[in-house]
Design a protein around this motif. Structure first.
Motif, PDB file in Angstrom:
ATOM      1  N   THR A 279       0.838  -1.196   0.000  1.00  0.00           N
ATOM      2  CA  THR A 279       0.000   0.000   0.000  1.00  0.00           C
ATOM      3  C   THR A 279       0.873   1.246   0.000  1.00  0.00           C
ATOM      4  O   THR A 279       2.104   1.167   0.039  1.00  0.00           O
ATOM      5  N   HIS A 280       0.229   2.414  -0.007  1.00  0.00           N
ATOM      6  CA  HIS A 280       0.990   3.667   0.009  1.00  0.00           C
ATOM      7  C   HIS A 280       1.851   3.797   1.260  1.00  0.00           C
ATOM      8  O   HIS A 280       2.842   4.522   1.258  1.00  0.00           O
ATOM      9  N   LEU A 281       1.500   3.088   2.333  1.00  0.00           N
ATOM     10  CA  LEU A 281       2.313   3.128   3.560  1.00  0.00           C
ATOM     11  C   LEU A 281       3.730   2.639   3.281  1.00  0.00           C
ATOM     12  O   LEU A 281       4.688   3.134   3.883  1.00  0.00           O
ATOM     13  N   ALA A 282       3.863   1.686   2.370  1.00  0.00           N
ATOM     14  CA  ALA A 282       5.173   1.089   2.108  1.00  0.00           C
ATOM     15  C   ALA A 282       6.144   2.097   1.510  1.00  0.00           C
ATOM     16  O   ALA A 282       7.317   2.154   1.900  1.00  0.00           O
ATOM     17  N   SER A 283       5.676   2.892   0.586  1.00  0.00           N
ATOM     18  CA  SER A 283       6.558   3.851  -0.076  1.00  0.00           C
ATOM     19  C   SER A 283       6.955   5.006   0.826  1.00  0.00           C
ATOM     20  O   SER A 283       8.045   5.571   0.692  1.00  0.00           O
ATOM     21  N   TYR A 284       6.074   5.379   1.751  1.00  0.00           N
ATOM     22  CA  TYR A 284       6.297   6.578   2.550  1.00  0.00           C
ATOM     23  C   TYR A 284       6.806   6.295   3.955  1.00  0.00           C
ATOM     24  O   TYR A 284       6.997   7.222   4.745  1.00  0.00           O
ATOM     25  N   SER A 285       7.018   5.019   4.302  1.00  0.00           N
ATOM     26  CA  SER A 285       7.606   4.724   5.608  1.00  0.00           C
ATOM     27  C   SER A 285       9.089   5.067   5.574  1.00  0.00           C
ATOM     28  O   SER A 285       9.677   5.288   4.521  1.00  0.00           O
TER      29      SER A 285
END
Length: 335
Positions: A279-285
């Motif tokens: 999800t988008h969480l993966a790219s922005y962590s």
């Protein structure tokens, strides 16, 4: 504001009402220039077809329902957008239903079927079982997502969670990790997916000659980021030795990263972290999260394709489709 009628569009475009109707219903034998003129009039006037009239004329509304457990869960949010985009391309609008994994809400979706408002339903059940769904009257086309229920009479689309988990473990083993924790098993979890992912985790470890350690199967009290953070800190406090963590979803992986930062454990030098769902969480962590990636586009496209075929009259037993998965490698696993 006065409602725009079919005759208003016909007058603006200088065509008959039948021609407007043919364009609206995507009748193939309309000249491109004529179709463009009618569509321009529809757009200019803001015409919206009357669903009741359409259903009386065609037996269809041009709308489908998408019923998911949580609208704000990153995975379901992103999948819903893909389904909505795909549906628009096929000429359908989408009604969203959030069930919150509540049995009565799930049953309402399938028993009421939006009270005739929709032509079909895409449904991710959690509480309803295989036989309960199998006993439903096949009056409205239905496609299932997820792992909770798989009646042979109903179309179903999913990824191979067992294989995906095994691929994730293989990535970590290739990086030299041998003490791989699974985060985690949730109390009262009835989703079905966790068990399959745990099965793939164990299977790949055994195939590599590594005996699964029960201490590395980490219990979690709930499904939130905070629950996973607390669970991993508890394991660290108990002295559980691990050099990698396979997480049941990206939310758990974010919780794991927070816990490891608190404990002063370096990622990925000391502990590799692998999420799930991409999800988008993966790219922005921070660091960016490596994550198992279901092909959401293929999920949406396949589910809509099966549903439209049912809407258009396809009969027969359920068709079960497995869509691809991959791993998006980022910073939380060794390069």
């Amino acid at each position: 504001m006065k409602r725009v009628r079919l005759i208003d569009v016909a007058e603006r475009a200088g065509v008959s009402m039948k021609t407007v109707s043919n364009v609206i219903h995507d009748y193939p034998h309309v000249a491109p220039a004529l179709r463009a003129r009618v569509q321009a009039a529809i757009d200019e006037l803001g015409y919206r077809p009357n669903l009741t009239a359409r259903r009386l004329a065609t037996g269809r509304t041009g709308m489908i329902a998408l019923a998911i457990p949580e609208i704000d869960h990153p995975y379901f949010s992103e999948l819903s957008r893909r389904i909505a985009e795909e549906a628009t391309g096929l000429g359908y609008r989408v009604i969203f239903e959030q069930t919150l994994s509540d049995a009565s809400a799930e049953r309402a979706v399938l028993h009421d079927r939006e009270a005739g408002l929709v032509d079909g339903v895409i449904f991710h059940p959690v509480q309803m079982g295989t036989m309960e769904i199998a006993r439903l009257a096949p009056d409205v086309p239905l496609v299932l997502l997820g792992e909770a229920a798989m009646p042979v009479t109903t179309d179903h689309v999913m990824i191979d969670n067992v294989a995906a988990a095994a691929d994730g473990v293989d990535l970590l083993l290739t990086a030299g990790r041998r003490r791989i924790a699974f985060l985690g098993t949730v109390r009262d979890d009835i989703t079905g997916s966790t068990g399959q992912r745990l099965l793939g985790y164990q299977d790949r470890l055994i195939a590599a000659g590594i005996r699964p350690d029960p201490w590395l199967i980490l219990p979690v009290d709930g499904f939130s980021i905070e629950d996973s953070r607390v669970a991993l800190l508890r394991a660290i406090d108990r002295g559980v030795d691990f050099d990698a963590v396979l997480c049941r979803d990206d939310k758990f992986a974010i919780g794991a990263l927070k816990a490891l930062a608190t404990a002063g454990r370096s990622v990925p030098a000391e502990v590799a972290v692998l999420g799930w769902d991409d999800t988008h969480l993966a790219s922005y962590s921070s660091p960016a999260l490596t994550s198992i990636a279901p092909d959401k586009h293929a999920l949406a496209q396949t589910a809509l394709g099966l549903l439209v075929e049912r809407i258009e009259g396809h009969k027969g037993v359920g068709r079960h489709r497995i869509v691809p998965h991959s791993i998006s490698v980022r910073e939380t696993t060794p390069g």
